[in-house]
Scaffold this active site. Structure first.
Site, short mmCIF file in Angstrom:
data_model
loop_
_atom_site.label_atom_id
_atom_site.label_comp_id
_atom_site.label_asym_id
_atom_site.label_seq_id
_atom_site.Cartn_x
_atom_site.Cartn_y
_atom_site.Cartn_z
CE1 TYR A 1 -3.90 -2.04 5.11
CE2 TYR A 1 -3.16 0.17 4.54
CZ TYR A 1 -3.60 -1.08 4.17
OH TYR A 1 -3.74 -1.38 2.82
CB SER B 1 -0.84 -0.03 1.28
OG SER B 1 -1.36 1.24 1.58
N1 NAP Z 1 -8.67 -0.91 -1.09
C1 NAP Z 1 -7.67 -0.07 -0.90
O1 NAP Z 1 -7.85 1.15 -0.84
C2 NAP Z 1 -6.27 -0.63 -0.78
C3 NAP Z 1 -5.19 0.27 -0.93
C4 NAP Z 1 -3.91 -0.22 -0.81
C5 NAP Z 1 -3.69 -1.54 -0.55
N2 NAP Z 1 -4.74 -2.41 -0.41
C6 NAP Z 1 -4.47 -3.81 -0.10
O2 NAP Z 1 -5.07 -4.63 -1.05
C7 NAP Z 1 -5.30 -5.92 -0.47
C8 NAP Z 1 -6.70 -6.39 -0.81
O3 NAP Z 1 -7.63 -5.54 -0.14
P1 NAP Z 1 -9.01 -5.06 -0.80
O4 NAP Z 1 -8.95 -3.60 -0.88
O5 NAP Z 1 -9.33 -5.86 -1.98
O6 NAP Z 1 -10.01 -5.36 0.42
P2 NAP Z 1 -11.20 -6.43 0.63
O7 NAP Z 1 -12.22 -6.28 -0.45
O8 NAP Z 1 -11.60 -6.28 2.04
O9 NAP Z 1 -10.47 -7.82 0.40
C9 NAP Z 1 -9.58 -8.35 1.35
C10 NAP Z 1 -9.38 -9.82 1.05
O10 NAP Z 1 -8.47 -10.37 2.02
C11 NAP Z 1 -9.06 -11.52 2.60
N3 NAP Z 1 -8.59 -11.71 3.97
C12 NAP Z 1 -8.65 -10.87 5.02
N4 NAP Z 1 -8.15 -11.44 6.13
C13 NAP Z 1 -7.75 -12.69 5.76
C14 NAP Z 1 -7.16 -13.78 6.43
N5 NAP Z 1 -6.86 -13.72 7.75
N6 NAP Z 1 -6.90 -14.93 5.75
C15 NAP Z 1 -7.20 -15.01 4.43
N7 NAP Z 1 -7.76 -14.01 3.72
C16 NAP Z 1 -8.03 -12.87 4.38
C17 NAP Z 1 -10.57 -11.29 2.52
O11 NAP Z 1 -11.28 -12.53 2.46
P3 NAP Z 1 -12.03 -13.26 3.69
O12 NAP Z 1 -12.64 -12.20 4.54
O13 NAP Z 1 -12.99 -14.15 2.98
O14 NAP Z 1 -10.96 -14.02 4.39
C18 NAP Z 1 -10.68 -10.61 1.15
O15 NAP Z 1 -10.72 -11.58 0.13
C19 NAP Z 1 -5.01 -5.78 1.02
O16 NAP Z 1 -3.73 -6.28 1.32
C20 NAP Z 1 -5.03 -4.27 1.22
O17 NAP Z 1 -4.24 -3.86 2.32
C21 NAP Z 1 -6.03 -1.96 -0.51
#
Ligand code: NAP
Length: 265
Positions: free
Chosen positions: A155, A142
């Site tokens: 985070y 991120s």
């Molecule tokens: N959205 C943003 O603004 C943003 C910005 C920068 C970076 N990111 C990064 O992008 C990545 C994906 O996030 P997203 O934005 O797509 O959010 P999201 O829609 O909440 O997806 C997060 C994913 O991670 C899984 N997850 C969470 N805890 C877990 C665990 N303990 N074991 C296995 N799976 C787990 C969730 O699935 P389950 O709940 O089914 O386990 C879900 O599939 C993350 O690393 C996040 O930090 C996001």
């Protein structure tokens, strides 16, 4: 033939958001996919859609904060794919609270265990197969892995830890041919903010954060795959993030002020 066609790929956090989009786009390119997350029902829906698009896809329930789940996941991914070319370490959760307001400090354990140790465990058990294929680790960090983020201290700490670990590992793995891509998205429209842990450790559920200007999950996934295909070391996804990392060297106070304003402080 597309670069990803026939590639054996494991994606963590594939049940929603960026991970689900990565799965969909890789399925269209006919990759062989092992998808992991905790919510098996949602994960299976993503896997079904990938199969409908003509790709081989396996859904595996795994909680990346548990070492044993990561070991079993990589074992199944290697068995299903007949090897492993790409491990996309994407699973993650966020938090939203000023540090002094946090009533339950175990939020820090949860975020470190999921965002950081989850990637460490998965890497440990994916490495033997990745060494055989001279494959690649793609780590979804991120902008919070490059700069402090007030109100998201746990985070940002967990994402900074990813950079320390994978920048070190990159050197150790150089001779093996295994390569590492670290990607740093800015704000992306997913469920991450609703699921973020609040000061008492429960899911926030809603946010007042201004999401205008956020990237779509589809565009973010497209850029991750492009960085992977090009073999990039690091992909910083926003202009502000790119400029900010150089500007911070010369005018750190100005960057701090911009970040404070962005999070509403
Ligand atoms: N959205 C943003 O603004 C943003 C910005 C920068 C970076 N990111 C990064 O992008 C990545 C994906 O996030 P997203 O934005 O797509 O959010 P999201 O829609 O909440 O997806 C997060 C994913 O991670 C899984 N997850 C969470 N805890 C877990 C665990 N303990 N074991 C296995 N799976 C787990 C969730 O699935 P389950 O709940 O089914 O386990 C879900 O599939 C993350 O690393 C996040 O930090 C996001």
């Amino acid at each position: 033939m597309d670069f990803f066609e026939g590639k054996r790929v494991v994606i963590t956090g594939a049940s929603s958001g960026i991970g689900a989009e990565l799965a969909t786009q890789l399925a269209a390119k006919k990759a062989r996919l092992t998808l992991a997350a905790r919510n098996l029902e949602r994960l299976q829906e993503v896997a079904n859609a990938c199969q409908k698009a003509g790709a081989a896809a396996l859904a595996v329930r795994a909680d990346v904060s548990r070492e044993e789940d990561c070991r079993a996941l990589m074992e199944q991914a290697v068995k299903f794919g007949g090897g492993l070319d790409l491990a996309i370490l994407n699973a993650g959760i966020s938090m939203y609270s000023r540090f002094e307001d946090i009533r339950d400090l175990s939020i820090f354990n949860t975020l470190m265990q999921t965002n950081f140790m989850g990637a460490v465990y998965c890497t440990r058990y994916a490495l033997p197969a990745l060494k055989e294929s001279k494959g690649r680790l793609v780590v979804v960090s991120s902008l919070g892995g490059k700069t402090g983020l007030p109100t998201r201290s746990a985070y940002a700490a967990s994402k900074h830890a990813l950079h320390g670990f994978f920048e070190s590992l990159r050197g150790e793995l150089h001779a093996s041919g295994v390569r590492i891509t670290l990607v740093c998205p800015g704000p992306v429209l997913t469920e991450v903010r609703q699921r973020a842990l609040s000061s008492d450790g429960t899911a926030l559920g809603h946010t007042s954060i201004d999401e205008s200007g956020s990237m779509s999950a589809a565009e973010c996934a497209r850029r991750i795959l492009e960085a992977t295909r090009k073999g990039k070391r690091e992909e910083i996804m926003t202009v502000a993030g790119k400029v900010g990392q150089y500007a911070r060297l010369f005018v750190p106070g100005v960057i701090d002020r911009i970040v404070r304003k962005r999070v509403g402080l």
